[in-house]
Write an enzyme that holds these catalytic residues in place. Structure first.
Site, PDB file in Angstrom:
ATOM      1  N   ILE A  70      42.033   7.172  18.975  1.00 32.13           N
ATOM      2  CA  ILE A  70      41.920   5.721  19.034  1.00 32.13           C
ATOM      3  C   ILE A  70      42.078   5.253  20.475  1.00 32.13           C
ATOM      4  O   ILE A  70      43.002   5.666  21.176  1.00 32.13           O
ATOM      5  CB  ILE A  70      42.980   5.052  18.137  1.00 32.13           C
ATOM      6  CG1 ILE A  70      42.767   5.438  16.673  1.00 32.13           C
ATOM      7  CG2 ILE A  70      42.930   3.532  18.281  1.00 32.13           C
ATOM      8  CD1 ILE A  70      43.794   4.861  15.730  1.00 32.13           C
ATOM      9  N   GLY A 127      42.674  10.451  16.017  1.00 31.61           N
ATOM     10  CA  GLY A 127      41.780   9.787  15.074  1.00 31.61           C
ATOM     11  C   GLY A 127      40.530  10.589  14.767  1.00 31.61           C
ATOM     12  O   GLY A 127      39.940  10.435  13.693  1.00 31.61           O
ATOM     13  N   ASP A 130      41.460  12.651  11.893  1.00 28.86           N
ATOM     14  CA  ASP A 130      41.440  11.795  10.704  1.00 28.86           C
ATOM     15  C   ASP A 130      40.032  11.715  10.133  1.00 28.86           C
ATOM     16  O   ASP A 130      39.834  11.812   8.915  1.00 28.86           O
ATOM     17  CB  ASP A 130      41.918  10.382  11.049  1.00 28.86           C
ATOM     18  CG  ASP A 130      43.397  10.304  11.392  1.00 28.86           C
ATOM     19  OD1 ASP A 130      44.202  10.890  10.650  1.00 28.86           O
ATOM     20  OD2 ASP A 130      43.743   9.661  12.392  1.00 28.86           O
ATOM     21  N   GLU A 150      49.345  12.545  17.300  1.00 24.52           N
ATOM     22  CA  GLU A 150      50.093  11.293  17.197  1.00 24.52           C
ATOM     23  C   GLU A 150      51.574  11.388  17.575  1.00 24.52           C
ATOM     24  O   GLU A 150      52.116  10.455  18.177  1.00 24.52           O
ATOM     25  CB  GLU A 150      49.940  10.712  15.788  1.00 24.52           C
ATOM     26  CG  GLU A 150      48.611  10.030  15.527  1.00 24.52           C
ATOM     27  CD  GLU A 150      47.485  10.979  15.176  1.00 24.52           C
ATOM     28  OE1 GLU A 150      46.387  10.510  14.837  1.00 24.52           O
ATOM     29  OE2 GLU A 150      47.694  12.220  15.262  1.00 24.52           O
ATOM     30  N   ASP A 158      48.629   7.924  10.646  1.00 30.34           N
ATOM     31  CA  ASP A 158      48.567   7.105   9.443  1.00 30.34           C
ATOM     32  C   ASP A 158      47.154   6.814   8.941  1.00 30.34           C
ATOM     33  O   ASP A 158      46.957   5.964   8.079  1.00 30.34           O
ATOM     34  CB  ASP A 158      49.308   5.772   9.662  1.00 30.34           C
ATOM     35  CG  ASP A 158      48.765   4.974  10.839  1.00 30.34           C
ATOM     36  OD1 ASP A 158      47.726   5.361  11.408  1.00 30.34           O
ATOM     37  OD2 ASP A 158      49.389   3.949  11.191  1.00 30.34           O
TER      38      ASP A 158
END
Length: 277
Positions: A70, A127, A130, A150, A158
């Protein structure tokens, strides 16, 4: 075709192909996820899901890296104003809503009926992990590298890695990768089962993944979308519940024109031809 700031949709050639490429398109930022991405990504997937000419989606990235995670500017923008309220409860509720919004953007991969195949080169960080763990199949180049990053940023991941990664690489391996945030290679990703195959170069990967996607795209779309949905749904069920679910699914879908077309094609020694979904 829709225009996006963080993505682009490419239709494979020839035009008769049922394979489309959805490409992360911020190479100058190593495809770090912008605030626009979380709005555009589910919209792009929905567009392809509802496109009858699309049967399979290749998720790739422009440039040398798949995704650097991110964008910190986006994270600041997305969280701006969350803690302006004097009420901690309302601030927390707003924060939760924002996280759920971002989660939904990634889960859109699973909600898409069409198979999504990740083609990964270079960095796949935070991310990026993810995203790929939500994909149906994953491939990478030998020089690709990964990190569940993270904890090094003082964040608990998350957006899905902690939930999806254990089912792919095993609970113990996922715990170790998440707690250490260490970087691991494409060859280790293959050994762990995170990717199905590694390729020597991006060109080789693009060619190999396209061939696999075309092969899937030539199959019955009802069977392909059904297989994806049954596997994803059964993942969170006990065995008897999963068997009951697929029995119900096939009671509705099994006696289709696709099944008759396969039987006819075999008798006539030809390739089957299926209607678009």
């Amino acid at each position: 075709m829709e225009k996006y700031t963080s993505l682009e949709i490419l239709e494979e050639t020839p035009k008769s192909s049922s394979v489309f490429t959805l490409r992360l398109n911020r190479p100058h930022r190593s495809n770090a996820l912008s605030s626009e991405f979380f709005q555009e990504f589910p919209a792009a997937l929905s567009s392809l899901d509802h496109n009858p000419n699309c049967a399979v989606i290749i998720l790739s990235a422009k440039g040398n890296n798949f995704c650097a995670g991110i964008d910190l500017k986006a994270l600041t923008s997305l969280t701006a104003g969350i803690h302006t309220s004097s009420d901690p409860g309302r601030s927390a509720e707003k924060s939760r809503r924002q996280i759920k919004f971002m989660q939904d953007a990634i889960t859109a991969i699973e909600n898409c009926r069409k198979p999504v195949i990740a083609a990964i080169q270079g960095a796949c960080i935070g991310g990026g992990v993810d995203i790929i763990t939500a994909c149906d199949i994953r491939f990478c180049t030998e020089d690709a590298y990964f990190s569940v990053k993270e904890v090094d940023l003082a964040i608990t991941a998350d957006l899905g890695s902690l939930q999806r990664l254990p089912g792919i690489v095993g609970y113990g391996n996922a715990m170790e990768l998440a707690l250490t945030a260490r970087t691991f290679s494409g060859s280790e990703a293959k050994a762990l089962g995170l990717v199905s195959k590694t390729f020597g170069s991006k060109a080789d990967m693009d060619e190999g993944v396209r061939a696999i996607a075309e092969g899937i795209g030539a199959k019955s779309p009802l069977a392909v979308t059904g297989t994806k949905r049954v596997m994803l749904t059964s993942r969170d069920m006990r065995l008897n519940e999963g068997l009951d679910y697929v029995a119900t699914w096939n009671s509705a879908m099994l006696l289709s024109n696709d099944l008759r077309e396969v039987s006819s094609a075999r008798l006539q020694n030809r390739k089957p031809s299926f209607s678009k979904l």
